[in-house]
Design a protein around this motif. Structure first.
Motif, mmCIF file in Angstrom:
data_model
loop_
_atom_site.group_PDB
_atom_site.id
_atom_site.type_symbol
_atom_site.label_atom_id
_atom_site.label_comp_id
_atom_site.label_asym_id
_atom_site.label_seq_id
_atom_site.Cartn_x
_atom_site.Cartn_y
_atom_site.Cartn_z
ATOM 1 N N GLU A 1 11.156 -14.250 8.204
ATOM 2 C CA GLU A 1 10.491 -12.061 9.074
ATOM 3 C C GLU A 1 11.511 -11.038 8.282
ATOM 4 O O GLU A 1 11.215 -9.998 7.835
ATOM 5 C CB GLU A 1 10.323 -12.453 10.437
ATOM 6 N N ARG A 2 12.911 -11.530 8.136
ATOM 7 C CA ARG A 2 13.348 -10.756 7.716
ATOM 8 C C ARG A 2 12.795 -10.287 5.856
ATOM 9 O O ARG A 2 13.424 -8.724 5.381
ATOM 10 C CB ARG A 2 15.263 -10.551 7.715
ATOM 11 N N THR A 3 12.857 -11.166 5.233
ATOM 12 C CA THR A 3 12.874 -10.726 3.601
ATOM 13 C C THR A 3 11.456 -10.625 3.329
ATOM 14 O O THR A 3 11.317 -9.309 2.589
ATOM 15 C CB THR A 3 13.108 -12.444 2.809
ATOM 16 N N TYR A 4 10.114 -10.193 4.858
ATOM 17 C CA TYR A 4 9.622 -9.947 4.032
ATOM 18 C C TYR A 4 9.553 -8.786 4.526
ATOM 19 O O TYR A 4 8.540 -7.814 4.327
ATOM 20 C CB TYR A 4 8.079 -11.094 5.503
ATOM 21 N N HIS A 5 9.832 -8.301 5.356
ATOM 22 C CA HIS A 5 9.782 -6.955 6.374
ATOM 23 C C HIS A 5 11.239 -6.041 4.997
ATOM 24 O O HIS A 5 10.611 -4.505 4.670
ATOM 25 C CB HIS A 5 10.867 -6.772 7.181
ATOM 26 N N ARG A 6 12.171 -6.586 4.561
ATOM 27 C CA ARG A 6 12.580 -6.107 3.537
ATOM 28 C C ARG A 6 11.985 -5.391 1.990
ATOM 29 O O ARG A 6 11.926 -5.166 1.331
ATOM 30 C CB ARG A 6 13.923 -6.880 3.169
ATOM 31 N N LEU A 7 10.847 -7.072 1.538
ATOM 32 C CA LEU A 7 10.328 -6.796 0.731
ATOM 33 C C LEU A 7 8.625 -5.664 1.283
ATOM 34 O O LEU A 7 8.775 -4.511 -0.008
ATOM 35 C CB LEU A 7 9.340 -7.695 -0.330
ATOM 36 N N ALA A 8 8.793 -5.445 1.830
ATOM 37 C CA ALA A 8 7.675 -4.876 2.132
ATOM 38 C C ALA A 8 7.638 -3.698 2.551
ATOM 39 O O ALA A 8 7.045 -2.026 2.042
ATOM 40 C CB ALA A 8 6.774 -4.968 3.235
ATOM 41 N N ASP B 1 10.828 -1.871 0.332
ATOM 42 C CA ASP B 1 10.793 -1.550 -0.498
ATOM 43 C C ASP B 1 10.030 -1.528 -1.701
ATOM 44 O O ASP B 1 10.151 -0.719 -2.715
ATOM 45 C CB ASP B 1 12.169 -2.802 -1.369
ATOM 46 N N HIS B 2 8.942 -1.966 -1.084
ATOM 47 C CA HIS B 2 7.470 -1.946 -3.052
ATOM 48 C C HIS B 2 6.315 -1.444 -1.557
ATOM 49 O O HIS B 2 6.147 -1.014 -0.096
ATOM 50 C CB HIS B 2 7.601 -3.162 -3.227
ATOM 51 N N GLU B 3 5.478 -0.813 -2.418
ATOM 52 C CA GLU B 3 4.085 -0.177 -1.688
ATOM 53 C C GLU B 3 2.796 -1.063 -3.326
ATOM 54 O O GLU B 3 3.222 -0.962 -4.043
ATOM 55 C CB GLU B 3 4.077 0.966 -1.523
ATOM 56 N N ASN B 4 1.848 -0.706 -2.732
ATOM 57 C CA ASN B 4 0.461 -0.907 -3.146
ATOM 58 C C ASN B 4 0.897 -2.580 -4.097
ATOM 59 O O ASN B 4 0.463 -2.548 -5.374
ATOM 60 C CB ASN B 4 0.741 0.374 -5.293
ATOM 61 N N GLU C 1 8.105 -3.944 -12.431
ATOM 62 C CA GLU C 1 7.664 -2.714 -12.501
ATOM 63 C C GLU C 1 7.435 -3.102 -10.816
ATOM 64 O O GLU C 1 7.682 -1.530 -10.155
ATOM 65 C CB GLU C 1 6.706 -2.496 -12.776
ATOM 66 N N GLY C 2 7.717 -3.635 -10.538
ATOM 67 C CA GLY C 2 7.455 -3.784 -8.827
ATOM 68 C C GLY C 2 7.255 -4.902 -7.752
ATOM 69 O O GLY C 2 7.198 -5.943 -9.333
ATOM 70 N N LEU C 3 6.455 -4.838 -7.149
ATOM 71 C CA LEU C 3 6.135 -6.017 -6.368
ATOM 72 C C LEU C 3 4.364 -6.091 -6.834
ATOM 73 O O LEU C 3 4.076 -4.976 -6.354
ATOM 74 C CB LEU C 3 6.155 -6.216 -5.051
ATOM 75 N N GLY C 4 3.869 -7.165 -7.535
ATOM 76 C CA GLY C 4 2.880 -7.209 -7.408
ATOM 77 C C GLY C 4 1.543 -8.352 -6.039
ATOM 78 O O GLY C 4 1.005 -7.615 -5.648
#
Length: 185
Positions: A19-26, A28-31, A116-119
């Motif tokens: 949960e913590r990892t998911y929310h941090r990634l979500a 910090d990134h978009e699209n 470039e970010g999270l794909g």
């Protein structure tokens, strides 16, 4: 405590870390492309996966979706699953998720890329004997800085690396990779 109680506790700790990892990634990134998978596994496999997730939220480590300007995507042949997959794997304790993905890319394909970010951000659910845990599968997007491939996998799991414009049918998460390419390129 009984073995069942211990497994329940491990699964609960894994869920909290995921949960913590998911929310941090979500946050910090978009699209990015998002999807969810559910896997039924043996009790011993469940314990192994839950232990991994408890460490950093990731059951399978961090990965990189590398592309060339032509739209070709980099895939590696993973002999353990007998499929083409995006390069990636375990993140060491002293690495960020992106650093782990970059190291794995170098080992499995011998190249570097401009991140470039999270794909892709996937949620992978695991079930076994009435227990449930989930983990995060982050796939970073990156533009290739070189295209000459060389497999140097110290684990011996990767047998080949290739660029594909048309993804093979036996590509893991093929539909999601194609969705990402349509959106991003």
């Amino acid at each position: 405590m009984t073995a069942v109680d211990n497994l329940w506790y491990l699964a609960d700790e894994a869920d909290q870390r995921a949960e913590r990892t998911y929310h941090r990634l979500a946050s910090d990134h978009e699209n990015y492309v998002e999807y969810e998978r559910t896997r039924s596994v043996s009790r011993s496999r469940f314990r192994t996966v839950a232990d991994r997730i408890r460490e950093n939220g990731l059951p399978y480590g961090a990965h990189t979706l590398v592309y060339r300007e032509s739209g070709a995507l980099l895939l590696v042949r993973h002999e353990g699953v007998d499929m083409w997959v995006v390069p990636g794997g375990e993140v060491h304790a002293d690495e960020s998720l992106r650093e782990g993905a970059r190291r794995e890319l170098r080992e499995e394909a011998g190249i570097d890329a401009a991140y470039e970010g999270l794909g892709v951000l996937a949620r992978v659910n695991f079930r076994s004997d009435g227990h449930h845990a989930w983990g995060v599968l982050p796939v970073f997007a990156a533009r290739a800085e070189s295209t000459d491939l060389e497999v140097r996998d110290p684990d011996g799991e990767i047998s080949d690396a290739r660029w594909f414009r048309d993804l093979p049918e036996d590509t893991r998460d093929r539909a999601e990779l194609l969705t990402w390419r349509e959106r991003a390129l």
